[in-house]
Scaffold this motif. Sequence first.
Motif, PDB file in Angstrom:
ATOM      1  N   PHE A 272       4.365  11.173 -12.856  1.00  0.00           N
ATOM      2  CA  PHE A 272       4.894  12.083 -11.840  1.00  0.00           C
ATOM      3  C   PHE A 272       5.766  13.168 -12.461  1.00  0.00           C
ATOM      4  N   GLU A 273       6.532  12.822 -13.480  1.00  0.00           N
ATOM      5  CA  GLU A 273       7.344  13.835 -14.149  1.00  0.00           C
ATOM      6  C   GLU A 273       6.478  14.918 -14.778  1.00  0.00           C
ATOM      7  N   SER A 274       5.385  14.523 -15.416  1.00  0.00           N
ATOM      8  CA  SER A 274       4.519  15.506 -16.064  1.00  0.00           C
ATOM      9  C   SER A 274       3.890  16.434 -15.034  1.00  0.00           C
ATOM     10  N   TRP A 275       3.487  15.873 -13.904  1.00  0.00           N
ATOM     11  CA  TRP A 275       2.863  16.685 -12.855  1.00  0.00           C
ATOM     12  C   TRP A 275       3.823  17.740 -12.321  1.00  0.00           C
ATOM     13  N   THR A 276       5.052  17.339 -12.021  1.00  0.00           N
ATOM     14  CA  THR A 276       6.004  18.307 -11.477  1.00  0.00           C
ATOM     15  C   THR A 276       6.423  19.328 -12.535  1.00  0.00           C
ATOM     16  N   ARG A 277       6.579  18.884 -13.782  1.00  0.00           N
ATOM     17  CA  ARG A 277       6.962  19.816 -14.850  1.00  0.00           C
ATOM     18  C   ARG A 277       5.873  20.858 -15.084  1.00  0.00           C
ATOM     19  N   ILE A 278       4.641  20.419 -15.143  1.00  0.00           N
ATOM     20  CA  ILE A 278       3.540  21.353 -15.385  1.00  0.00           C
ATOM     21  C   ILE A 278       3.430  22.353 -14.251  1.00  0.00           C
ATOM     22  N   GLY A 279       3.615  21.901 -13.010  1.00  0.00           N
ATOM     23  CA  GLY A 279       3.542  22.815 -11.876  1.00  0.00           C
ATOM     24  C   GLY A 279       4.527  23.960 -12.004  1.00  0.00           C
ATOM     25  N   VAL A 280       5.761  23.651 -12.396  1.00  0.00           N
ATOM     26  CA  VAL A 280       6.788  24.685 -12.561  1.00  0.00           C
ATOM     27  C   VAL A 280       6.456  25.608 -13.729  1.00  0.00           C
ATOM     28  N   GLU A 281       6.072  25.019 -14.853  1.00  0.00           N
ATOM     29  CA  GLU A 281       5.823  25.813 -16.053  1.00  0.00           C
ATOM     30  C   GLU A 281       4.563  26.670 -15.941  1.00  0.00           C
ATOM     31  N   ASP A 282       3.575  26.210 -15.183  1.00  0.00           N
ATOM     32  CA  ASP A 282       2.365  27.019 -14.992  1.00  0.00           C
ATOM     33  C   ASP A 282       2.688  28.352 -14.334  1.00  0.00           C
ATOM     34  N   ALA A 283       3.600  28.320 -13.358  1.00  0.00           N
ATOM     35  CA  ALA A 283       3.967  29.558 -12.662  1.00  0.00           C
ATOM     36  C   ALA A 283       4.585  30.559 -13.636  1.00  0.00           C
ATOM     37  N   LYS A 284       5.411  30.062 -14.551  1.00  0.00           N
ATOM     38  CA  LYS A 284       6.012  30.939 -15.559  1.00  0.00           C
ATOM     39  C   LYS A 284       4.956  31.445 -16.536  1.00  0.00           C
ATOM     40  N   ALA A 285       4.021  30.576 -16.896  1.00  0.00           N
ATOM     41  CA  ALA A 285       3.005  30.931 -17.884  1.00  0.00           C
ATOM     42  C   ALA A 285       2.084  32.040 -17.388  1.00  0.00           C
ATOM     43  N   PHE A 286       1.830  32.075 -16.083  1.00  0.00           N
ATOM     44  CA  PHE A 286       0.957  33.119 -15.536  1.00  0.00           C
ATOM     45  C   PHE A 286       1.525  34.499 -15.871  1.00  0.00           C
ATOM     46  N   ASP A 287       2.819  34.668 -15.674  1.00  0.00           N
ATOM     47  CA  ASP A 287       3.459  35.946 -16.000  1.00  0.00           C
ATOM     48  C   ASP A 287       3.536  36.159 -17.516  1.00  0.00           C
ATOM     49  N   PHE A 288       3.714  35.084 -18.269  1.00  0.00           N
ATOM     50  CA  PHE A 288       3.774  35.186 -19.729  1.00  0.00           C
ATOM     51  C   PHE A 288       2.491  35.803 -20.281  1.00  0.00           C
ATOM     52  N   TYR A 289       1.358  35.313 -19.819  1.00  0.00           N
ATOM     53  CA  TYR A 289       0.085  35.835 -20.322  1.00  0.00           C
ATOM     54  C   TYR A 289      -0.074  37.323 -20.024  1.00  0.00           C
ATOM     55  N   LYS A 290       0.323  37.714 -18.832  1.00  0.00           N
ATOM     56  CA  LYS A 290       0.233  39.136 -18.482  1.00  0.00           C
ATOM     57  C   LYS A 290       1.049  39.987 -19.446  1.00  0.00           C
ATOM     58  N   LYS A 291       2.244  39.529 -19.780  1.00  0.00           N
ATOM     59  CA  LYS A 291       3.116  40.275 -20.690  1.00  0.00           C
ATOM     60  C   LYS A 291       2.553  40.318 -22.109  1.00  0.00           C
ATOM     61  N   GLN A 292       1.703  39.347 -22.439  1.00  0.00           N
ATOM     62  CA  GLN A 292       1.082  39.309 -23.766  1.00  0.00           C
ATOM     63  C   GLN A 292      -0.200  40.123 -23.833  1.00  0.00           C
ATOM     64  N   GLY A 293      -0.514  40.813 -22.729  1.00  0.00           N
ATOM     65  CA  GLY A 293      -1.705  41.654 -22.713  1.00  0.00           C
ATOM     66  C   GLY A 293      -2.998  40.914 -22.435  1.00  0.00           C
ATOM     67  N   VAL A 294      -2.891  39.672 -21.955  1.00  0.00           N
ATOM     68  CA  VAL A 294      -4.085  38.910 -21.616  1.00  0.00           C
ATOM     69  C   VAL A 294      -4.655  39.439 -20.295  1.00  0.00           C
ATOM     70  N   ILE A 295      -5.962  39.608 -20.254  1.00  0.00           N
ATOM     71  CA  ILE A 295      -6.632  40.078 -19.035  1.00  0.00           C
ATOM     72  C   ILE A 295      -6.944  38.877 -18.161  1.00  0.00           C
ATOM     73  N   MET A 296      -6.277  38.786 -17.008  1.00  0.00           N
ATOM     74  CA  MET A 296      -6.392  37.638 -16.112  1.00  0.00           C
ATOM     75  C   MET A 296      -7.483  37.901 -15.084  1.00  0.00           C
ATOM     76  N   THR A 297      -8.471  37.019 -15.017  1.00  0.00           N
ATOM     77  CA  THR A 297      -9.635  37.244 -14.163  1.00  0.00           C
ATOM     78  C   THR A 297      -9.865  36.060 -13.233  1.00  0.00           C
ATOM     79  N   GLU A 298      -9.887  36.332 -11.945  1.00  0.00           N
ATOM     80  CA  GLU A 298     -10.250  35.289 -10.988  1.00  0.00           C
ATOM     81  C   GLU A 298     -11.764  35.207 -10.894  1.00  0.00           C
TER      82      GLU A 298
END
Length: 355
Positions: A272-298
């Motif tokens: 349960f700790e890993s699930w909640t931690r990953i959920g929070v960190e994923d939200a931060k990572a989405f913006d991180f990739y954008k700042k690194q010039g990664v092209i995000m495609t749905e």
Amino acid sequence: MKRRLFVGTGLAGAGLLSATAAQAQAGPTYNWKMATGWAGGPLMDIGAKAFAERMEFLSGGRFKIQTFPGGGLGNALKVPETVKNGLAECGHTWIGYDWGKDTTTALFGGYAGSFDAERMLHWLYEAGGADLQRQFRDESDGVISMPLFMRTAEVFLHSRKQVKTLADLKGLKLRTAGAWLEMAKDLGAAPVTTAGGDVFPMLERGAIDATEWGTLWENVSPGFYKVAKHLSYPGVHQPCAPFELVVNKDVWAKMPPNDQKLVELVAKLVTFESWTRIGVEDAKAFDFYKKQGVIMTELDDEVQFATRKIGLDWANKTARESKSKYFARVHKSQTEFDAAWRDADDWRKVKVKRS
């Protein structure tokens, strides 16, 4: 920063942990080796190592567990074999690696037709899923098994070129694992598998065009974005990914019941700790990739619908035809659970209008 310790197992679980801790000095001591499939990253840090740390803390120091990176004690993709043979007392792995041996493992490890992570957690802990997993691994591999670590939906692909449509997948050389190896072929891709430590160099030199591995946050540390500037989401091929703790049966049989229960509760806590931690960190990572010039495609809807259909068709067909003692049984349990939750989003989630 100090890690916080959350005992999210309810009053009964908390009480048992307290009682066990009070008896800690009177019980036996353990010096275990843990084989893993990971070179490092969140799977190691908030999975294998977190389990070892919490076991030591909650046992009053009686449990000492040394974690080894993938390949350190045996084949990184065959951790249960390493544990069964006594090279390590326990191991941390993804059960889906064994899908070629028995396709039932794909149901426990998540596949293109799976629940999301929340539903999977409910099925595992409240609808008999973890018990089925324990019985299955006991009979098929001769090890004690329980969930340890939970992912949210994975990244669909980190790739050297944009992947958005079904046409983009044709002939794409991608690294993957588990049942998706076969399913991806139905989309026209050319999948291969390899241990985690080999993925980056293969992607860097162009031996593969793309890879899937973990969630947005988990994929930051391997650095895929440095050599593959395209990221496709959501991970419809892997809506969730429960990982697994395996323990040698002879070692387990010699443990007092309280210590067995402590292992089970700590494994659940870390899941349960890993699930909640990953959920929070994923939200931060989405913006991180954008700042690194990664092209995000749905991914186009047609890719998402086609992928899920492939997964569901595969599971239904395998349930009818599999010679495995467990596949149809586990599939039936998951299908009935899914039906009960089919309209859950209607009565559990409030629609929000975005400004």
